[in-house]
Write an enzyme that holds these catalytic residues in place. Structure first.
Site, PDB file in Angstrom:
ATOM      1  N   GLU A  60       0.809  -1.217   0.000  1.00  0.00           N
ATOM      2  CA  GLU A  60       0.000   0.000   0.000  1.00  0.00           C
ATOM      3  C   GLU A  60       0.844   1.271   0.000  1.00  0.00           C
ATOM      4  OE1 GLU A  60      -0.519  -2.592   1.945  1.00  0.00           O
ATOM      5  OE2 GLU A  60      -2.477  -3.335   1.305  1.00  0.00           O
ATOM      6  N   HIS A 129     -11.357  -4.186   9.645  1.00  0.00           N
ATOM      7  CA  HIS A 129     -11.920  -4.124   8.287  1.00  0.00           C
ATOM      8  C   HIS A 129     -13.223  -3.330   8.250  1.00  0.00           C
ATOM      9  CE1 HIS A 129      -9.009  -7.332   7.621  1.00  0.00           C
ATOM     10  NE2 HIS A 129      -9.223  -7.255   6.326  1.00  0.00           N
TER      11      HIS A 129
END
Ligand SMILES: Cc1ncc(C[n+]2csc(CCOP(=O)(O)OP(=O)(O)O)c2C)c(N)n1
Ligand SMILES: [Mg+2]
Lengths: 324, 337
Positions: A60, A129
């Site tokens: 990322e 999440h």
């Protein structure tokens, strides 16, 4: 009017933006061969080729940093970060590079990139999440932050975000991906920074964005049964946010409730409330009340998560408090 | 001297003329600029932190000799040499370091953020390692646009401990991007030798990614230029390469660092490896008169003097203009609030 799903609206916006501008590319984990972890880029590789729909390794920080470098070198990259929780790993690229490049290089260059990422709970995805971290980005000068609540605005705002010369964090609520709604045959591009009034009312203004808009609408229906007419503003853009639209609504109803799924403390609502307590002080006839998540991580169990997420019932209670 | 001294006047990057004398002039331009900044810093005229590249000039000059104006570079906190060698406006550079409105960044960036997009200099960087991912993205853009350009990331040996370096090496190798990694190995990361920071050698890391790695004497500009001239075309045609330049940090980590942690004999011995001295010796051996070298220095100093005087005379930045540049001026109705 045709019906469109929220996820398909994102997909259409990506496709139309790529067709309109050859410098638009999409990069991220599983965006190309798999068509996106949630399916947002399905079919785009077939249409635009693997050179413009780029699968990346699980990196990322480098993905976001590369988007900055690519944006400084003539492309308009759209990055997908699979869950907003993973944006912890892109912070340097977004905060120290993308946000500041234009300013710190004396206006020599803009950074036309979009970072798309889904936030939100309701799917039992647990503490890592499900988070809504948009306030972090809204706090950084140089970044724009958008969070659409329905298919038409998801399309229109994403087109505007991709066309925008500055870095935009585009937050999608994953619980809304399956949402279906009627949309105009010709979907308009929607300028960033403008709120939409989804329901007119005289008694209280409820300000929300993303999935919380639907919580607010549900509360408004319930309140209507009690004779209370709530006005609902969908903020759409969080940075910049439509201060004047909120002030106008407050001047009409004199009561204000702000709702979001993110943790209430130090959140987007706090900023709106502080501004209205300042520039809208004379308009207020009751306390400004916030409805957000409690100060705890998003829990996993269905029961805990349901209790955690802001509910229409809590919004109704907030309205009653400010009307009391 | 008839060749242009103003780096931006050279058409294809500052060092389009690969002759050793031209490289020497570029070394002198960086050295004299750094020395001037050092003196002005000591006088309190340069605000903030500055990290000088004295002793490392040959890396910038040698690599940039192989680049064109279309090629892009991402730099570091120790970025003056990279910027000057890439051909940024010298006037804009000094004005920026003196925080003037005429500076390349209009007095908002300073030493650690100096950039000149017009020559593909994508910025110094205050974040160790961050430039690698910016160069990675720039290389991706070059390839997507089929421009034939390469992107170069300069980074120190200390940056090798950053996780981002791994991500960038992997992605550059995986996608065979036109990206050159240039490590300036000066043996230090701030105040600690990198021997106490790294458990590996870059050469071995490079092997893991199957990226060809070359070790060069980073203080011999002819050696760096020769390596870059050979390797940059490989990068254009075939994908990433690493050049590791063994070099010397002569000054402190930043100006004002008295370097009490360094061995006095080691520091004294650095003059033996002075890049300017090494190149001057080669030139004199090749028949260039010492006077000619001295006149280059004089000429360069005069050019720097002019840049400094222009900067001193320039106005400081305006607050309103700075505030207006946080975002790009948006189409009507889309202003940031
Ligand atoms: C992410 C980050 N961590 C720490 C620092 C502080 N810092 C600035 S320069 C530096 C040392 C870098 O060493 P190296 O990469 O070898 O470059 P050199 O200074 O030797 O040129 C450190 C730790 C920083 N600027 N950014
Ligand atoms: Mg070092």
């Amino acid at each position: 009017m045709p019906e469109l799903r929220y996820l398909k609206a994102i997909n259409l916006a990506l496709a139309d933006a790529m067709a309109a501008d050859p410098s638009v590319i999409l990069i991220g984990e599983d965006v190309s061969e798999a068509g996106g972890a949630f399916g947002a880029s399905r079919g785009l590789r077939e249409r635009f080729g693997a050179e413009r729909i780029v699968d990346t390794p699980i990196s990322e920080a480098a993905i976001a940093g590369a988007a900055v470098g690519a944006a400084l070198s003539g492309l308009r990259p759209v990055v997908e970060i699979m869950f907003m929780d993973f944006t912890t790993l892109v912070m340097d690229a977004m905060v120290n590079q993308a946000a500041k490049a234009r300013f710190m290089f004396g206006g020599q260059s803009s950074v036309p990139m979009v970072l798309r990422t889904p936030h939100g709970g309701g799917l039992g995805a647990g503490p890592q999440h499900s988070q809504c971290l948009e306030a972090w980005f809204a706090h950084v000068p140089g970044l724009k932050v958008v969070c659409p609540s329905d298919p038409a605005s998801a399309y229109g705002l994403l087109r505007a975000a991709i066309a925008d010369p500055d870095p935009v964090v585009f937050v999608e609520n994953k619980a809304l991906y399956a949402m279906k709604a009627e949309v105009p045959a010709e979907l308009p591009i929607i300028p960033l920074g403008q709120a939409a009034t989804l329901r007119e009312g005289r008694d209280v203004s409820i300000i929300a964005y993303g999935a919380a808009v639907h919580t607010a609408l549900a509360a408004a229906s319930q309140l209507a049964g009690e004779g209370v007419e709530a006005e609902i503003l969908d903020l759409r853009s969080i940075q910049p946010w439509d201060e004047q639209a909120v002030l106008r609504s407050l001047a009409k109803t004199h009561r204000l409730v702000v709702v979001h799924e993110a943790v209430e403390a130090f959140g987007v609502g706090a900023e709106i409330v502080a501004r209205m307590a300042d520039i809208g002080f004379d308009e207020l006839d009751g306390p400004i009340v916030r409805v957000g998540a409690p100060f705890m991580p998003v829990p996993f169990s269905k029961g805990l998560e349901t209790a955690y997420l802001p509910s229409a019932e809590r919004v109704v209670q907030a309205v009653r408090r400010t009307l009391a | 001297m008839t060749e242009p001294l103003d780096p931006s006047a050279a058409p294809a990057g500052h060092n389009a003329d690969h002759g050793l004398l031209a490289l020497y002039r570029s070394l002198v331009l960086i050295r004299c600029s750094e020395e001037r900044l050092s003196a002005m810093f000591a006088d309190g005229e340069v605000p903030g932190f500055i990290h000088l590249s004295i002793g490392q000039e040959a890396v910038s000059v040698g690599v940039m000799a192989a680049l064109t104006a279309q090629d892009t570079i991402a730099s570091t906190h120790r970025g003056h040499g990279h910027a000057i060698a890439k051909g940024l406006s010298l006037d804009g550079f000094f004005a920026e370091l003196l925080a003037r409105d005429t500076g390349l960044c209009r007095g908002r960036g300073g030493s650690m953020h100096v950039a000149d997009m017009s020559v593909g200099m994508l910025g110094a960087n205050g974040i160790v390692g961050a430039g690698l991912s910016i160069a990675l993205g720039s290389a991706l853009a070059h390839r997507t646009q089929k421009s034939g350009a390469v992107a170069v990331a300069f980074f120190g040996d200390g940056a090798l401990a950053e996780g981002l370096v791994h991500e960038c090496l992997n992605m550059a190798a995986l996608w065979r991007l036109p990206m050159l990694f240039v490590c300036e190995n000066n043996g230090w990361g701030e105040f600690l030798p990198t021997s106490k920071q790294l458990s590996f050698a870059l050469k071995d890391l490079a092997a893991a990614y199957r990226i060809p790695h070359v070790l060069v004497d980073g203080n011999d500009v002819a050696a760096v230029a020769e390596a870059a001239a050979r390797i940059v075309p490989e990068v254009r045609a075939d994908g990433p390469r690493i050049i590791e330049c063994m070099t010397t940090r002569v000054r402190g980590h930043f100006e004002g660092d008295a370097q009490k942690y360094r061995d006095a004999d080691d520091l004294a011995a650095l003059s033996e490896r002075d890049p300017l001295r090494i190149t001057a010796t080669q030139l004199v051996r090749a028949g260039i008169a010492e006077d000619a070298l001295a006149s280059i220095t004089e000429e360069v100093k005069a050019r720097i003097h002019a840049a400094v005087e222009a900067a001193r005379a320039a106005p400081g930045p305006g607050f309103e203009a700075a505030l207006a540049d946080v975002y790009t001026a948006a189409p009507a109705g889309m202003e940031a609030r």
